[in-house]
Write an enzyme that holds these catalytic residues in place. Structure first.
Site, PDB file in Angstrom:
ATOM      1  N   ILE A 124       0.824  -1.198   0.000  1.00  0.00           N
ATOM      2  CA  ILE A 124       0.000   0.000   0.000  1.00  0.00           C
ATOM      3  C   ILE A 124       0.866   1.258   0.000  1.00  0.00           C
ATOM      4  O   ILE A 124       0.425   2.331  -0.428  1.00  0.00           O
ATOM      5  CB  ILE A 124      -0.957  -0.019   1.220  1.00  0.00           C
ATOM      6  CG1 ILE A 124      -2.144   0.921   0.985  1.00  0.00           C
ATOM      7  CG2 ILE A 124      -0.214   0.319   2.500  1.00  0.00           C
ATOM      8  CD1 ILE A 124      -3.246   0.759   2.005  1.00  0.00           C
ATOM      9  N   ASP A 125       2.122   1.134   0.448  1.00  0.00           N
ATOM     10  CA  ASP A 125       3.023   2.287   0.531  1.00  0.00           C
ATOM     11  C   ASP A 125       3.579   2.715  -0.825  1.00  0.00           C
ATOM     12  O   ASP A 125       4.238   3.749  -0.921  1.00  0.00           O
ATOM     13  CB  ASP A 125       4.205   1.975   1.458  1.00  0.00           C
ATOM     14  CG  ASP A 125       3.786   1.821   2.908  1.00  0.00           C
ATOM     15  OD1 ASP A 125       2.624   2.143   3.214  1.00  0.00           O
ATOM     16  OD2 ASP A 125       4.600   1.361   3.714  1.00  0.00           O
ATOM     17  N   ARG A 184      -6.454   0.632   4.757  1.00  0.00           N
ATOM     18  CA  ARG A 184      -5.980  -0.588   4.109  1.00  0.00           C
ATOM     19  C   ARG A 184      -7.031  -1.683   4.033  1.00  0.00           C
ATOM     20  O   ARG A 184      -6.851  -2.666   3.316  1.00  0.00           O
ATOM     21  CB  ARG A 184      -4.733  -1.105   4.818  1.00  0.00           C
ATOM     22  CG  ARG A 184      -4.957  -1.764   6.156  1.00  0.00           C
ATOM     23  CD  ARG A 184      -3.645  -2.273   6.714  1.00  0.00           C
ATOM     24  NE  ARG A 184      -3.839  -3.295   7.732  1.00  0.00           N
ATOM     25  CZ  ARG A 184      -2.887  -4.081   8.197  1.00  0.00           C
ATOM     26  NH1 ARG A 184      -1.651  -3.954   7.738  1.00  0.00           N
ATOM     27  NH2 ARG A 184      -3.130  -4.993   9.109  1.00  0.00           N
TER      28      ARG A 184
END
Length: 535
Positions: free
Chosen positions: A266-267, A426
């Protein structure tokens, strides 16, 4: 020839790959670095270091052309038969002008060049091939998800299953539950288009996930015992490192098993690829938290809204959410160190902004300011089951520091609200953009596996999907380049100081120029961890 695989390229080991330039069309030379692969392939140990040495499959050509190729089953199983691709009989593809990717199509890593620039590094273009190395009824595939949650996991699972079913006629697909340890510690579930039909509308992963649990021998034993010959592994850089080790063990045993990675973080910190799936959704979802913080800050005297977003070592979510919002006054990310006290420090800037606007919104990535927190709290170096360093909560720490500072200024009371939407961001389903992207990733992965490629991950490079060797995405993380125009756009939007000294900025520019000269492009990381405004 059907593909530029190890079986179809003329093999020539060069002691110095740069000593001559060969004609690309007629005399492509495959170079294995650091030494030729042994017949059975696999991981080799360096006698000097006692560490695994990864063979790199490099092809060189005219004018500095370099192809960082991916392994192929025929590299260690040279006599495998091939079959016509079933896609040519698929009615859905009857309108497609060109069914299959050209055998010599590659994707360049750097698209901005000069007259004298070499052609640079390329990767093999993703897509269906005219010949495949698996018959439909031969395939026994499995899918596993590892690491933290990310929007889009269920979509990738769904599209791998439906793609194998609808495009290649595959009927045996297993879901491995609970991450890597699910190979040997849990049951599997059968996946069909019917069972996965609506899962893209849900967050999380229907297969479950976990950190750690990687036992290479047990995992490959399970793959061999179950007769699995295609393994699709969804996870971040740590998971992809595990996938690389699995591939090496599969190769060492001489198994006809394609090991394919789909990068998940997700980063957005996966090197080489344009972006990782779930990132667009995360930025969109972060807007809700920033909007709430802005409302809270506006509604009270000297209101401060502080939002912590995900970003352990890379601040892409915080940067893009800040740019998209336009309500943020200060964005703090791991790549750009800051300091609190003194002239030009964060606390001074907060005072200045409150006097000007009577409110303020601060966005901070979870990995920002960890050195300051460690010094302040004398914290210990602790890691989780995946080997990731456990960070202290920068949001809580920064909230406390801001409150302590303004307690000393009774004429300037503040109202601070801290919002941490980490797990909300998330856990949501992927948005429309990520759903389409996940479909393309899944299709690229299964096309590669059917074509006999293995030991690779998939992703877009300059807008074109490509097959990338595992080592290229695990050797380092992608970071925000604070001397790049995108970070300058953010500083212009927030009107915040850079918190860096002139010397650090100049050093960062030199470091970035060095990376550009070596073809690393705009995603090169910049080492400014020692910089602060006092130097």
């Amino acid at each position: 020839m059907d593909s530029l695989s190890g079986s179809s390229l003329p093999q020539k080991i060069q002691s110095n790959p740069n000593s001559s330039i060969l004609d690309l069309k007629n005399r492509l030379s495959a170079v294995k670095i650091p030494e030729p692969v042994k017949p059975r392939g696999g991981r080799r140990m360096s006698s000097a270091e006692g560490k695994p040495v990864i063979s790199k499959k490099i092809v060189t050509g005219d004018v500095g052309y370099v192809l960082e190729d991916v392994p192929h089953l025929t590299d260690y199983l040279p006599d495998l038969p091939t079959y016509p691709n079933p896609l040519q009989n698929n009615p859905a593809y009857s309108v497609v002008k060109q069914y299959f990717v050209n055998t010599d199509d590659t994707v360049t890593q750097t698209i901005v060049v000069h007259n004298s620039s070499p052609r640079g590094t390329h990767f093999r273009r993703a897509g269906p091939r005219q010949r495949v190395y698996f018959e439909s009824d031969e395939v026994n595939a499995c899918i596993v998800t590892c690491g933290g949650l990310c929007p889009g996991l269920n979509t990738v699972i769904r599209e791998i299953v439906c793609g194998l079913y609808d495009m290649y006629g595959v009927r045996r697909i297993l879901g491995i539950e609970g991450g890597y340890r699910g190979f040997y510690a849990k049951n599997t579930i059968n996946l069909t288009p019917k069972t996965v039909n609506d899962i893209h509308k849900r967050g999380g992963t229907v297969l479950g996930t976990s950190r750690g649990g990687h036992d290479t021998t047990k995992i490959v034993d399970s793959i061999e015992d179950r007769g699995i010959n295609q393994v699709y592994i969804l996870g971040g850089d740590g998971t992809q490192r595990g996938a690389s080790v699995i591939f090496e063990e599969v190769q060492r045993r001489g198994l006809k098993v394609a090991v394919v990675g789909v990068p998940k973080t997700i980063d957005n910190d996966i090197e080489v690829i344009d972006k990782s799936f779930g990132f667009d959704t995360a930025v969109e979802e972060a807007q809700r938290a920033i909007n709430a913080a802005h409302v809270e800050a506006l509604s009270q005297e000297n209101g401060i809204g502080l939002v912590k977003l995900m970003g352990r070592n890379s601040g892409f979510i915080a940067m893009y959410a800040t740019l998209a919002s336009r309500d943020v006054d200060c964005c703090l990310i791991p790549e750009s160190p800051f300091y609190l006290e003194g002239k030009g420090g964060l606390l001074e800037f907060i005072e200045k902004r409150l006097k000007e606007n009577e409110h303020m919104v601060i966005v901070v990535a979870e990995g920002a300011g960890q050195d300051l927190i460690a010094q302040d709290m004398r914290s210990m170096d602790i890691h989780d089951a995946s080997g990731n360093k456990l960070f202290l909560d920068v949001g809580l720490w920064l909230s406390q520091k801001i409150k302590e500072h303004f307690v000393k200024k009774p004429k300037m009371p503040i109202n601070l609200k801290y919002i941490d939407p980490t797990y909300m961001v998330r856990a949501v389903p992927s948005n429309a953009s990520d759903n389409v992207y996940c479909t393309l990733l899944a299709h690229s992965a299964l096309h590669g596996a059917m074509a006999g490629y293995t030991g690779f991950t998939v992703g877009p490079v300059n807008g074109r999907h490509a097959y990338i060797p595992f080592y290229r995405i695990t050797e380092k993380q992608k970071k925000v380049v604070i001397t790049d125009r995108m970070w300058a756009r953010l500083l212009s939007s927030t009107n915040q100081p850079s918190f860096l000294s002139k010397k650090c900025i100049e050093d960062s520019k030199k470091d970035n120029e060095t990376h550009n000269d070596t073809g690393k492009g705009e995603h090169a990381s910049t080492n400014v961890s020692q910089c602060n405004g006092s130097t």
